[in-house]
Design a protein around this motif. Structure first.
Motif, PDB file in Angstrom:
ATOM      1  N   ARG A 189       0.831  -1.199   0.000  1.00  0.00           N
ATOM      2  CA  ARG A 189       0.000   0.000   0.000  1.00  0.00           C
ATOM      3  C   ARG A 189       0.871   1.258   0.000  1.00  0.00           C
ATOM      4  NH1 ARG A 189      -3.116   0.879   5.285  1.00  0.00           N
ATOM      5  NH2 ARG A 189      -3.845  -1.224   4.799  1.00  0.00           N
ATOM      6  N   HIS A 190       1.946   1.235   0.780  1.00  0.00           N
ATOM      7  CA  HIS A 190       2.860   2.376   0.827  1.00  0.00           C
ATOM      8  C   HIS A 190       3.495   2.616  -0.538  1.00  0.00           C
ATOM      9  CE1 HIS A 190       5.783   5.160   2.581  1.00  0.00           C
ATOM     10  NE2 HIS A 190       6.738   4.498   1.957  1.00  0.00           N
ATOM     11  N   ALA A 191       3.904   1.525  -1.210  1.00  0.00           N
ATOM     12  CA  ALA A 191       4.503   1.662  -2.539  1.00  0.00           C
ATOM     13  C   ALA A 191       3.487   2.207  -3.541  1.00  0.00           C
ATOM     14  CB  ALA A 191       5.041   0.314  -3.004  1.00  0.00           C
ATOM     15  N   SER A 192       2.247   1.758  -3.435  1.00  0.00           N
ATOM     16  CA  SER A 192       1.205   2.234  -4.356  1.00  0.00           C
ATOM     17  C   SER A 192       0.893   3.706  -4.141  1.00  0.00           C
ATOM     18  CB  SER A 192      -0.076   1.406  -4.168  1.00  0.00           C
ATOM     19  OG  SER A 192       0.151   0.052  -4.472  1.00  0.00           O
ATOM     20  N   GLU A 193       0.898   4.136  -2.857  1.00  0.00           N
ATOM     21  CA  GLU A 193       0.529   5.515  -2.546  1.00  0.00           C
ATOM     22  C   GLU A 193       1.670   6.504  -2.736  1.00  0.00           C
ATOM     23  OE1 GLU A 193      -0.845   5.195   1.442  1.00  0.00           O
ATOM     24  OE2 GLU A 193      -2.817   4.393   0.888  1.00  0.00           O
ATOM     25  N   THR A 194       2.899   6.061  -2.510  1.00  0.00           N
ATOM     26  CA  THR A 194       4.042   6.993  -2.542  1.00  0.00           C
ATOM     27  C   THR A 194       5.032   6.704  -3.660  1.00  0.00           C
ATOM     28  OG1 THR A 194       5.460   5.661  -1.082  1.00  0.00           O
ATOM     29  CG2 THR A 194       3.871   7.164  -0.029  1.00  0.00           C
ATOM     30  N   GLY A 195       5.016   5.471  -4.190  1.00  0.00           N
ATOM     31  CA  GLY A 195       6.011   5.081  -5.175  1.00  0.00           C
ATOM     32  C   GLY A 195       7.304   4.607  -4.556  1.00  0.00           C
ATOM     33  N   HIS A 196       7.394   4.597  -3.216  1.00  0.00           N
ATOM     34  CA  HIS A 196       8.637   4.225  -2.528  1.00  0.00           C
ATOM     35  C   HIS A 196       8.679   2.726  -2.285  1.00  0.00           C
ATOM     36  CE1 HIS A 196      12.189   4.520  -0.110  1.00  0.00           C
ATOM     37  NE2 HIS A 196      12.125   5.843  -0.030  1.00  0.00           N
ATOM     38  N   CYS A 197       9.833   2.122  -2.560  1.00  0.00           N
ATOM     39  CA  CYS A 197       9.974   0.668  -2.432  1.00  0.00           C
ATOM     40  C   CYS A 197      10.153   0.219  -0.986  1.00  0.00           C
ATOM     41  CB  CYS A 197      11.162   0.178  -3.255  1.00  0.00           C
ATOM     42  SG  CYS A 197      12.775   0.715  -2.630  1.00  0.00           S
ATOM     43  N   SER A 198      10.457   1.165  -0.093  1.00  0.00           N
ATOM     44  CA  SER A 198      10.810   0.789   1.277  1.00  0.00           C
ATOM     45  C   SER A 198       9.870   1.425   2.287  1.00  0.00           C
ATOM     46  CB  SER A 198      12.251   1.220   1.589  1.00  0.00           C
ATOM     47  OG  SER A 198      12.561   0.987   2.951  1.00  0.00           O
ATOM     48  N   LEU A 199       9.423   0.611   3.237  1.00  0.00           N
ATOM     49  CA  LEU A 199       8.687   1.096   4.403  1.00  0.00           C
ATOM     50  C   LEU A 199       9.211   0.318   5.601  1.00  0.00           C
ATOM     51  CD1 LEU A 199       6.477   2.728   5.806  1.00  0.00           C
ATOM     52  CD2 LEU A 199       4.865   0.892   5.246  1.00  0.00           C
ATOM     53  N   PRO A 200      10.065   0.920   6.428  1.00  0.00           N
ATOM     54  CA  PRO A 200      10.633   0.206   7.576  1.00  0.00           C
ATOM     55  C   PRO A 200       9.546  -0.278   8.533  1.00  0.00           C
ATOM     56  CG  PRO A 200      11.820   2.250   7.169  1.00  0.00           C
ATOM     57  CD  PRO A 200      10.591   2.288   6.304  1.00  0.00           C
ATOM     58  N   VAL A 201       9.721  -1.467   9.056  1.00  0.00           N
ATOM     59  CA  VAL A 201       8.728  -2.027   9.962  1.00  0.00           C
ATOM     60  C   VAL A 201       8.583  -1.175  11.216  1.00  0.00           C
ATOM     61  CG1 VAL A 201      10.348  -3.551  11.193  1.00  0.00           C
ATOM     62  CG2 VAL A 201       7.924  -4.181  10.994  1.00  0.00           C
ATOM     63  N   ALA A 202       9.655  -0.495  11.618  1.00  0.00           N
ATOM     64  CA  ALA A 202       9.578   0.358  12.805  1.00  0.00           C
ATOM     65  C   ALA A 202       8.516   1.445  12.641  1.00  0.00           C
ATOM     66  CB  ALA A 202      10.934   0.985  13.093  1.00  0.00           C
ATOM     67  N   LYS A 203       8.381   1.984  11.437  1.00  0.00           N
ATOM     68  CA  LYS A 203       7.377   3.019  11.191  1.00  0.00           C
ATOM     69  C   LYS A 203       5.963   2.436  11.308  1.00  0.00           C
ATOM     70  CE  LYS A 203       9.942   6.297   8.309  1.00  0.00           C
ATOM     71  NZ  LYS A 203       9.936   7.048   7.024  1.00  0.00           N
TER      72      LYS A 203
END
Length: 314
Positions: A294-308
């Protein structure tokens, strides 16, 4: 089960005592004990809110049983589900791994045998009402599934630690592929082992939320840089329209690699911290993948750290 004809029947106080003692004995590590209790009480958040897992396991087990007994009519189903699940235990993997595992297992077996004796005496209550008996059987079945899931997680976590100590890096890489297959299979993600195409070696693949994922997994000392992610992107684009990618790097990724895929990406990434969070059951693997996608779809970013993800949930 205390409806109609069963309303006036009570669970024997000695059965409650046997439950409290067995619950304390069958699991050694406090984290595993808490996960088990949370799984059994997943439909009773009001009970969880009153338990203090900072106390000893014996105190917490006693506290829980006191709460169940104080409102027996309300919590009869979950009480019997706990009794039946623990009474049905015939292996204690968490205890077996301890230094004095044989002694701990013997104590657990004695505690379970005593609880089993009391559940046998409570059969009239357990089977009094057909509908409740079916509910309890389903609860016990679900509890067994939860317990098996938790034990599988614990076994994978121990293997993960062993791989960290490996000196043969090539063997560790092969073991890591098998480890990923088992972890993904645990979440019904239909993993496929590594395979070869013309001019291309694929580390693996899996299916998730109607999408097909190509998997690349590296356990290197160095962080993965942009050139390897570029190659991975090209490989994904050769596949079908609904194909996405998951790049696993235990050592993480370089900043320039993440910057390159911060606005448009056909893949998501996982690192060692992600795996530890999943193996410690702080987040489910499928939920982690869903949030990353979902983060990649919304922002285009390949990374979302689990801590966030975890900090946002607190």
């Amino acid at each position: 089960m205390q409806q109609d004809g069963a309303r006036n029947k009570k669970i024997n106080p000695s059965a409650y005592n046997a439950l409290a003692y067995a619950l304390w004995r069958v699991i050694w590590n406090k984290d595993d004990f808490e996960r088990y209790v949370r799984g059994m009480l997943q439909d009773h958040s009001e009970l969880m809110a009153r338990l203090d897992f900072g106390r000893t396991k014996r105190e917490t087990a006693g506290e829980l049983v006191n709460l169940l007994r104080a409102n027996e009519a309300r919590y009869l189903d979950v009480t019997v589900a706990l009794m039946l699940d623990i009474a049905g235990m015939d292996r204690f993997p968490n205890l077996e791994r301890q230094v004095d595992g044989a002694e701990k297992v013997a104590l657990a077996e004695t505690a379970v045998a005593e609880l089993r004796r009391w559940t046998g005496k409570q059969q009239e209550i357990i089977k009094e009402h057909e509908e409740h008996a079916a509910t309890i059987a389903e609860s016990a079945k679900q509890a067994q599934v939860i317990r098996a899931f938790t034990e599988a997680h614990e076994d994978l976590k121990q293997r993960f630690f062993v791989m960290h100590q490996a000196t043969d890096k090539h063997q560790r890489g092969r073991d890591f592929e098998g480890f990923i297959d088992e972890l993904f299979a645990l979440y019904d993600l239909d993993p496929r082992a590594s395979y070869s195409l013309e001019h291309e070696q694929i580390d693996g693949a899996f299916s998730f939320d109607t999408d097909h994922y190509v998997l690349e997994a590296k356990w290197w000392k160095e962080a993965i840089g942009r050139p390897l992610l570029d190659i991975f992107k090209t490989n994904i684009e050769r596949k079908g329209k609904n194909t996405l990618g998951l790049y696993v790097s235990m050592s993480g990724f370089t900043s320039d690699a993440l910057d390159m895929y911060a606005y448009s990406t056909p893949f998501i990434t996982m690192d060692g911290l992600d795996f530890m969070a999943v193996l410690e059951q702080r987040i489910r693997l499928d939920e982690l993948l869903r949030r990353k996608k979902r983060h990649a779809s919304e922002t285009g970013h390949c990374s979302l750290p689990v801590a966030k993800i975890l900090s946002a949930a607190d």
